[in-house]
Motif scaffolding. Structure first.
Motif, PDB file in Angstrom:
ATOM      1  N   UNK A 154       0.832  -1.215   0.000  1.00 61.79           N
ATOM      2  CA  UNK A 154       0.000   0.000   0.000  1.00 61.79           C
ATOM      3  C   UNK A 154       0.859   1.254   0.000  1.00 61.79           C
TER       4      UNK A 154
ATOM      5  N   UNK B  66       2.060   1.785  -3.523  1.00 61.56           N
ATOM      6  CA  UNK B  66       0.946   2.318  -4.327  1.00 61.56           C
ATOM      7  C   UNK B  66       0.796   3.825  -4.076  1.00 61.56           C
TER       8      UNK B  66
ATOM      9  N   UNK C 153       0.183  12.357  -9.138  1.00 59.51           N
ATOM     10  CA  UNK C 153      -0.548  13.531  -8.649  1.00 59.51           C
ATOM     11  C   UNK C 153       0.284  14.811  -8.831  1.00 59.51           C
TER      12      UNK C 153
ATOM     13  N   UNK D 109       0.339  16.275 -12.370  1.00 58.83           N
ATOM     14  CA  UNK D 109      -0.827  17.065 -12.798  1.00 58.83           C
ATOM     15  C   UNK D 109      -1.039  18.316 -11.946  1.00 58.83           C
TER      16      UNK D 109
ATOM     17  N   UNK E  99      -2.310   8.058 -16.331  1.00 51.94           N
ATOM     18  CA  UNK E  99      -3.567   8.478 -15.719  1.00 51.94           C
ATOM     19  C   UNK E  99      -3.689   7.980 -14.282  1.00 51.94           C
ATOM     20  N   UNK E 100      -3.229   6.747 -14.053  1.00 51.15           N
ATOM     21  CA  UNK E 100      -3.398   6.180 -12.711  1.00 51.15           C
ATOM     22  C   UNK E 100      -2.490   4.978 -12.507  1.00 51.15           C
TER      23      UNK E 100
ATOM     24  N   UNK F 120      -2.733   1.283 -11.118  1.00 49.13           N
ATOM     25  CA  UNK F 120      -3.850   0.366 -10.866  1.00 49.13           C
ATOM     26  C   UNK F 120      -3.461  -0.642  -9.777  1.00 49.13           C
ATOM     27  N   UNK F 121      -4.486  -1.277  -9.213  1.00 51.99           N
ATOM     28  CA  UNK F 121      -4.234  -2.340  -8.234  1.00 51.99           C
ATOM     29  C   UNK F 121      -4.231  -3.715  -8.908  1.00 51.99           C
ATOM     30  N   UNK F 122      -4.492  -3.716 -10.228  1.00 51.01           N
ATOM     31  CA  UNK F 122      -4.498  -4.973 -10.972  1.00 51.01           C
ATOM     32  C   UNK F 122      -3.102  -5.604 -10.919  1.00 51.01           C
TER      33      UNK F 122
ATOM     34  N   UNK G 146      -9.585  17.003  -2.300  1.00 47.71           N
ATOM     35  CA  UNK G 146      -8.825  18.177  -2.737  1.00 47.71           C
ATOM     36  C   UNK G 146      -7.795  17.777  -3.794  1.00 47.71           C
ATOM     37  N   UNK G 147      -7.258  16.557  -3.634  1.00 48.08           N
ATOM     38  CA  UNK G 147      -6.261  16.091  -4.605  1.00 48.08           C
ATOM     39  C   UNK G 147      -6.879  16.016  -5.999  1.00 48.08           C
TER      40      UNK G 147
ATOM     41  N   UNK H 181      -7.152  13.986 -15.433  1.00 48.49           N
ATOM     42  CA  UNK H 181      -6.648  13.486 -14.142  1.00 48.49           C
ATOM     43  C   UNK H 181      -7.702  13.473 -13.043  1.00 48.49           C
TER      44      UNK H 181
ATOM     45  N   UNK I 259      -9.594  10.160 -12.741  1.00 47.63           N
ATOM     46  CA  UNK I 259      -8.701   9.096 -12.285  1.00 47.63           C
ATOM     47  C   UNK I 259      -8.370   9.233 -10.810  1.00 47.63           C
ATOM     48  N   UNK I 260      -8.270  10.475 -10.332  1.00 53.06           N
ATOM     49  CA  UNK I 260      -7.993  10.666  -8.909  1.00 53.06           C
ATOM     50  C   UNK I 260      -9.209  10.242  -8.077  1.00 53.06           C
TER      51      UNK I 260
ATOM     52  N   UNK J 172      -8.993   6.533  -7.970  1.00 50.73           N
ATOM     53  CA  UNK J 172      -7.882   6.110  -7.104  1.00 50.73           C
ATOM     54  C   UNK J 172      -8.270   6.272  -5.634  1.00 50.73           C
ATOM     55  N   UNK J 173      -8.853   7.419  -5.294  1.00 48.03           N
ATOM     56  CA  UNK J 173      -9.246   7.687  -3.899  1.00 48.03           C
ATOM     57  C   UNK J 173     -10.216   6.615  -3.389  1.00 48.03           C
TER      58      UNK J 173
ATOM     59  N   UNK K 127     -10.860   3.655  -4.748  1.00 44.78           N
ATOM     60  CA  UNK K 127     -10.298   2.295  -4.826  1.00 44.78           C
ATOM     61  C   UNK K 127      -9.688   1.941  -3.475  1.00 44.78           C
ATOM     62  N   UNK K 128      -9.023   2.929  -2.876  1.00 47.66           N
ATOM     63  CA  UNK K 128      -8.392   2.695  -1.558  1.00 47.66           C
ATOM     64  C   UNK K 128      -9.460   2.545  -0.474  1.00 47.66           C
TER      65      UNK K 128
ATOM     66  N   UNK L 168     -11.030  -0.882  -0.975  1.00 46.47           N
ATOM     67  CA  UNK L 168     -10.096  -1.963  -0.646  1.00 46.47           C
ATOM     68  C   UNK L 168     -10.185  -2.290   0.850  1.00 46.47           C
ATOM     69  N   UNK L 169     -10.325  -1.260   1.659  1.00 44.93           N
ATOM     70  CA  UNK L 169     -10.470  -1.454   3.110  1.00 44.93           C
ATOM     71  C   UNK L 169     -11.890  -1.899   3.460  1.00 44.93           C
TER      72      UNK L 169
ATOM     73  N   UNK M 270     -13.588  -5.654   3.455  1.00 44.81           N
ATOM     74  CA  UNK M 270     -13.491  -6.599   4.596  1.00 44.81           C
ATOM     75  C   UNK M 270     -14.774  -6.522   5.417  1.00 44.81           C
TER      76      UNK M 270
ATOM     77  N   UNK N 232      -9.414  -9.659  -8.373  1.00 41.94           N
ATOM     78  CA  UNK N 232      -8.582  -8.576  -8.883  1.00 41.94           C
ATOM     79  C   UNK N 232      -8.936  -7.309  -8.092  1.00 41.94           C
ATOM     80  N   UNK N 233      -7.965  -6.780  -7.346  1.00 44.84           N
ATOM     81  CA  UNK N 233      -8.274  -5.640  -6.462  1.00 44.84           C
ATOM     82  C   UNK N 233      -8.666  -4.377  -7.227  1.00 44.84           C
ATOM     83  N   UNK N 234      -8.344  -4.327  -8.503  1.00 43.92           N
ATOM     84  CA  UNK N 234      -8.783  -3.181  -9.311  1.00 43.92           C
ATOM     85  C   UNK N 234     -10.315  -3.209  -9.470  1.00 43.92           C
TER      86      UNK N 234
END
Lengths: 141, 384
Positions: A60, A63, A71, A74, A117-118, A120-122, B86-87, B143, B146-147, B150-151, B153-154, B157-158, B161, B169-171
């Motif tokens: 993590x 990642x 980040x 951009x 762009x990102x 991935x977690x794949x 904000x990101x 972007x 995608x942000x 990404x935000x 996805x995390x 992921x938590x 559970x 596949x965690x994606x």
């Protein structure tokens, strides 16, 4: 031991990064990511950024570290080619302090490549190998 | 994807092709680190992500008539800017009006008579003259979206559970739609979708300005009408008939595009009888297609179809096989003028790295989930 290599992935780009230590692994993964965005030989170190990150696992943390590089590309318009970092493991946490050096994006001076762009977690993994560590990362182009 | 008409023909544009593409390359920035012409503060950006294309039109970037020809009329109303980080805002705020890189592009194309497969429907969409010039745009929220992904996805992921969900596949992390995390994400994702509608809207405005400047006529006189705008990476609440009963479902279209059939109440009056325009982008060398949605897509694929040709070659392999600079010269000899920020990026997008788009479209036609209307050949292209 090579630092990093790319592997085929249909629409995105795969990275294998290696390191004798976990720190070296992180540096090589960051270099592989940066090299997808710009010819890193064209960068110097006019900009310096310090990062402090913490996560519940090394995966993590890697990642988050790579995501931070995307980040900063951009949000602050900076690409990096020099990474120095220290990783500390504590109970239930892994943290890093990193110094990143690079330059503002400048198409006139740099060979720009893909706008990543990102992360991935794949297939995202860090594994222990005989010589140290190996990370697998797929980046979204 | 966004497609617009002009009333110009290949003969009109060909002598000014370089000038037009060069101006588009300058006015619609592409590639790593590109910044858009539209400067907004955080409050305006938050308003924009909640109202999408309408914000742009209210601020002078487009025509009122554009809205009805955009999926969801250019705004998913559940968008809530308090659900984005904000990101995400810092990543996206300076990118409005930019193309990005990868497979994103802005392309000038020709609809030749030989590529009109259903003349009556083509006319309804504004393709009316031989060798008519159209403009196609492929890009998203840049972007920002995608942000947001990404935000969350995390977060997911938590949270998985807690909901006792495991994925191979965690994606593909997921949570129940009616959970706090699920609702937050949906409202954040809607902001990303609206920002994509808005980005393509300001790009459309720029394209109209460029054509108007080069051809010395207003965009209205040039009949630069939007044919349609449709997303292909999105999740939405839609109603579909499942085993004879109407149900509300979450439709995820990733690498798929909406293909609503005739009579759907989401479609504007002029498309009610023909079905939704479906824009399928091919490669920069081989062409693209305009199709329509069908009842069969409603019955069998939740009103969905393919969104593009799909790659046959990885990016790494394409770079091994092609060189960007020689590809650019070769394409110019074949009448396709390309401006690209990155030569390696150009090599990755070579036509031979993609499946044959005509074969893909024929499969869609034969399976009945879309109806082939027009094929387009590229003559000018802007890439990241």
């Amino acid at each position: 031991m090579k630092g990093y290599e790319y592997f085929d992935h249909t629409a995105d780009v795969g990275i294998y990064a290696y390191g004798k230590t976990i720190e070296e692994l992180f540096v090589n993964a960051a270099l592989a990511l940066s090299d997808q965005m710009v010819n890193i030989a064209h960068l110097s170190s006019s900009m310096v950024k310090t990062l402090s990150l913490s996560a519940t696992s090394e995966e993590k943390l890697l990642y988050d570290f790579l995501e931070e590089i995307v980040y900063l590309k951009d949000s602050e318009n900076i690409l990096f080619s020099d990474f120095k970092l220290k990783i500390k493991k504590e109970k239930g946490h892994v943290s890093l302090i990193a110094t990143l050096k690079g330059d503002p994006i400048n198409p006139k001076k740099q060979e720009l490549r893909n706008d990543v762009k990102a992360i991935t977690m794949h297939l995202f993994t860090i594994e222990k190998i005989n010589e140290g560590y190996k990370a697998t990362v797929i980046i979204d182009i | 994807m966004r497609l617009l008409t002009t009333n110009l023909t290949y003969k009109d544009v060909q002598p000014k092709l370089r000038e037009t593409v060069d101006m588009l390359f300058q006015k619609v920035p592409a590639g790593v680190g590109c910044k858009g012409f539209l400067k907004v503060n955080e409050k305006e950006y938050r308003d924009l992500m909640e109202t999408g294309s309408k914000w742009c039109i209210d601020h002078g970037y487009g025509w009122d008539t554009d809205l009805k020809r955009i999926e969801e009329h250019g705004c998913i109303t559940q968008a809530d800017s308090s659900k984005v980080s904000d990101k995400a805002i810092k990543r996206g705020i300076s990118q409005l009006g930019t193309l990005g890189s990868g497979n994103h592009y802005l392309e000038i194309q020709i609809a030749s008579s030989a590529n009109i497969f259903d003349e009556a429907i083509a006319k309804k969409m504004g393709i009316t003259i031989p060798d008519q010039v159209v403009v196609m745009v492929h890009c998203g929220s840049r972007g920002f979206g995608h942000q947001v992904a990404t935000d969350y996805l995390k977060v997911f992921d938590e949270a998985m559970k807690k909901y006792n969900i495991s994925v191979s596949d965690r994606e593909l992390s997921c949570v129940p739609f009616q959970s706090k995390e699920g609702q937050d994400y949906y409202q954040g994702m809607a902001c990303a979708a609206n920002t994509a509608f808005a980005n393509r809207q300001v790009i459309l405005h720029r394209i109209r300005e460029c054509f108007s400047s080069v051809f010395k006529r207003s965009a209205e006189e040039l009949e630069m009408n939007l044919i349609y705008d449709v997303s292909h990476n999105i999740a939405k609440v839609e109603k579909h008939k499942i085993e004879g009963k109407w149900k509300e479902v979450i439709m995820h279209r990733k690498g798929a595009t909406r293909s609503f059939g005739p009579g759907h109440d989401e479609l504007p009056k002029e498309y009610q009888k023909i079905g939704q325009p479906v824009i399928i982008g091919g490669s920069m060398e081989t062409g693209s297609y305009l199709l329509t949605g069908t009842q069969k897509a409603m019955d069998e694929t939740f009103g969905s179809t393919a969104h593009g040709s799909g790659r046959t070659m990885s990016r790494t392999q394409a770079k091994r096989e092609f060189r960007g600079d020689s590809l650019q010269k070769d394409m110019e000899c074949r009448g396709i003028y390309v401006r690209a920020v990155s030569m390696s990026g150009l090599a990755e997008e070579a036509g031979k790295a993609y499946k044959n788009i005509s074969e893909v479209v024929d499969v869609l036609e034969h399976s009945g989930i879309s109806h082939k209307v027009v094929g387009f050949n590229p003559i000018g292209n802007v890439k990241g």
